[in-house]
Design an enzyme around this catalytic site. Sequence first.
Site, PDB file in Angstrom:
ATOM      1  N   LYS A  53       0.826  -1.196   0.000  1.00  0.00           N
ATOM      2  CA  LYS A  53       0.000   0.000   0.000  1.00  0.00           C
ATOM      3  C   LYS A  53       0.870   1.261   0.000  1.00  0.00           C
ATOM      4  O   LYS A  53       2.095   1.190   0.209  1.00  0.00           O
ATOM      5  CB  LYS A  53      -0.978  -0.073   1.180  1.00  0.00           C
ATOM      6  CG  LYS A  53      -1.921  -1.291   1.031  1.00  0.00           C
ATOM      7  CD  LYS A  53      -3.199  -1.229   1.867  1.00  0.00           C
ATOM      8  CE  LYS A  53      -3.033  -1.547   3.303  1.00  0.00           C
ATOM      9  NZ  LYS A  53      -4.330  -1.885   3.989  1.00  0.00           N
ATOM     10  N   TYR A  74     -12.638  -2.267  -2.041  1.00  0.00           N
ATOM     11  CA  TYR A  74     -13.075  -2.196  -0.640  1.00  0.00           C
ATOM     12  C   TYR A  74     -14.603  -2.128  -0.497  1.00  0.00           C
ATOM     13  O   TYR A  74     -15.109  -1.658   0.527  1.00  0.00           O
ATOM     14  CB  TYR A  74     -12.407  -1.005   0.054  1.00  0.00           C
ATOM     15  CG  TYR A  74     -10.966  -1.296   0.453  1.00  0.00           C
ATOM     16  CD1 TYR A  74     -10.637  -2.425   1.203  1.00  0.00           C
ATOM     17  CD2 TYR A  74      -9.931  -0.435   0.085  1.00  0.00           C
ATOM     18  CE1 TYR A  74      -9.325  -2.698   1.570  1.00  0.00           C
ATOM     19  CE2 TYR A  74      -8.611  -0.700   0.449  1.00  0.00           C
ATOM     20  CZ  TYR A  74      -8.326  -1.837   1.198  1.00  0.00           C
ATOM     21  OH  TYR A  74      -7.017  -2.100   1.571  1.00  0.00           O
ATOM     22  N   ASN A 114      -1.358   0.220   7.714  1.00  0.00           N
ATOM     23  CA  ASN A 114      -0.804  -1.106   8.044  1.00  0.00           C
ATOM     24  C   ASN A 114      -0.089  -1.774   6.866  1.00  0.00           C
ATOM     25  O   ASN A 114       0.077  -2.991   6.818  1.00  0.00           O
ATOM     26  CB  ASN A 114      -1.888  -2.003   8.650  1.00  0.00           C
ATOM     27  CG  ASN A 114      -3.034  -2.270   7.697  1.00  0.00           C
ATOM     28  OD1 ASN A 114      -3.063  -1.720   6.589  1.00  0.00           O
ATOM     29  ND2 ASN A 114      -3.966  -3.101   8.105  1.00  0.00           N
ATOM     30  N   HIS A 148      -1.947  -5.337   1.895  1.00  0.00           N
ATOM     31  CA  HIS A 148      -3.225  -6.048   1.791  1.00  0.00           C
ATOM     32  C   HIS A 148      -2.929  -7.449   1.289  1.00  0.00           C
ATOM     33  O   HIS A 148      -2.073  -7.622   0.417  1.00  0.00           O
ATOM     34  CB  HIS A 148      -4.163  -5.358   0.783  1.00  0.00           C
ATOM     35  CG  HIS A 148      -5.341  -6.217   0.421  1.00  0.00           C
ATOM     36  ND1 HIS A 148      -6.468  -6.276   1.201  1.00  0.00           N
ATOM     37  CD2 HIS A 148      -5.532  -7.095  -0.597  1.00  0.00           C
ATOM     38  CE1 HIS A 148      -7.318  -7.154   0.654  1.00  0.00           C
ATOM     39  NE2 HIS A 148      -6.768  -7.658  -0.432  1.00  0.00           N
ATOM     40  N   GLU A 164     -10.429 -10.859  -6.342  1.00  0.00           N
ATOM     41  CA  GLU A 164      -9.512  -9.712  -6.305  1.00  0.00           C
ATOM     42  C   GLU A 164      -8.488  -9.763  -7.448  1.00  0.00           C
ATOM     43  O   GLU A 164      -8.168  -8.730  -8.041  1.00  0.00           O
ATOM     44  CB  GLU A 164      -8.801  -9.655  -4.949  1.00  0.00           C
ATOM     45  CG  GLU A 164      -9.759  -9.300  -3.809  1.00  0.00           C
ATOM     46  CD  GLU A 164      -9.090  -9.220  -2.453  1.00  0.00           C
ATOM     47  OE1 GLU A 164      -9.727  -8.702  -1.520  1.00  0.00           O
ATOM     48  OE2 GLU A 164      -7.941  -9.680  -2.304  1.00  0.00           O
TER      49      GLU A 164
HETATM   50  P1  IDP Z   1      -7.134  -6.876   6.303  1.00  0.00           P
HETATM   51  O1  IDP Z   1      -6.480  -5.834   5.426  1.00  0.00           O
HETATM   52  O2  IDP Z   1      -6.178  -7.386   7.363  1.00  0.00           O
HETATM   53  O3  IDP Z   1      -7.799  -7.983   5.528  1.00  0.00           O
HETATM   54  P2  IDP Z   1      -9.811  -5.737   6.816  1.00  0.00           P
HETATM   55  O4  IDP Z   1     -10.585  -5.923   8.072  1.00  0.00           O
HETATM   56  O5  IDP Z   1     -10.304  -6.374   5.563  1.00  0.00           O
HETATM   57  O6  IDP Z   1      -8.299  -6.155   7.137  1.00  0.00           O
HETATM   58  O7  IDP Z   1      -9.700  -4.170   6.577  1.00  0.00           O
HETATM   59  C1  IDP Z   1      -9.184  -3.657   5.378  1.00  0.00           C
HETATM   60  C2  IDP Z   1      -8.271  -2.507   5.676  1.00  0.00           C
HETATM   61  O8  IDP Z   1      -9.049  -1.447   6.222  1.00  0.00           O
HETATM   62  C3  IDP Z   1      -7.194  -2.773   6.736  1.00  0.00           C
HETATM   63  O9  IDP Z   1      -6.047  -3.397   6.202  1.00  0.00           O
HETATM   64  C4  IDP Z   1      -6.912  -1.384   7.224  1.00  0.00           C
HETATM   65  O10 IDP Z   1      -6.028  -0.701   6.321  1.00  0.00           O
HETATM   66  C5  IDP Z   1      -8.272  -0.716   7.151  1.00  0.00           C
HETATM   67  N1  IDP Z   1      -8.973  -0.756   8.448  1.00  0.00           N
HETATM   68  C6  IDP Z   1      -9.595  -1.815   9.013  1.00  0.00           C
HETATM   69  N2  IDP Z   1     -10.116  -1.481  10.205  1.00  0.00           N
HETATM   70  C7  IDP Z   1      -9.820  -0.167  10.387  1.00  0.00           C
HETATM   71  C8  IDP Z   1     -10.090   0.774  11.441  1.00  0.00           C
HETATM   72  O11 IDP Z   1     -10.708   0.463  12.459  1.00  0.00           O
HETATM   73  N3  IDP Z   1      -9.617   2.046  11.253  1.00  0.00           N
HETATM   74  C9  IDP Z   1      -8.922   2.424  10.139  1.00  0.00           C
HETATM   75  N4  IDP Z   1      -8.660   1.570   9.143  1.00  0.00           N
HETATM   76  C10 IDP Z   1      -9.099   0.298   9.256  1.00  0.00           C
END
Ligand code: IDP
Length: 151
Positions: free
Chosen positions: A9, A49, A112, A115, A126
């Site tokens: 990302k 998303y 983070n 993805h 995807e």
């Molecule tokens: P993943 O990327 O580990 O599969 P998901 O729950 O699918 O996690 O969420 C997608 C992305 O959305 C996460 O990687 C993160 O960047 C963002 N995200 C998820 N939860 C939060 C939150 O509570 N605050 C801000 N960003 C979030």
Amino acid sequence: MERTLVLIKPDAVQRGLIGEVILRLERRGLKLIAAKFLQVSQELAEAHYAVHKGKPFYEGLVRYITSSPLMAMVWEGPNAVAAVRQTMGATRPTEAAPGTIRHDFALEVGRNLTHASDSPETAAQEIALWFKPEEIYPWERATDPWITGQN
Ligand code: IDP
């Protein structure tokens, strides 16, 4: 053999971590079969998303993913989906295990770094969203039998 979509990302690109992420996936034994560096459109971000639409973090997430270029890739290997998710670590960096990418390089869930598809079914959807079939290059690797245990 499974395939999975990986995104490095924009925060990871800006922080010079493209090589680090690829290094860890390659070293694990996974095989890179497609890659492109691009600035993501609003449309692609929203499609990717769609499952999060309506959540409080959705708009910020779309802004984040479209803010600067990212690296999209397809990786292949036995149990690739689970293996890549494990190498990335838990979604929240403070819950990610030591030695994972998110533990070792991140602090905030909203930044983070990566993805990775969460199931083989999601991976197929995807990969089809991000890559045309002709952009994917399956190839024979001399070390494959040493990694897969199959000849
Ligand atoms: P993943 O990327 O580990 O599969 P998901 O729950 O699918 O996690 O969420 C997608 C992305 O959305 C996460 O990687 C993160 O960047 C963002 N995200 C998820 N939860 C939060 C939150 O509570 N605050 C801000 N960003 C979030």
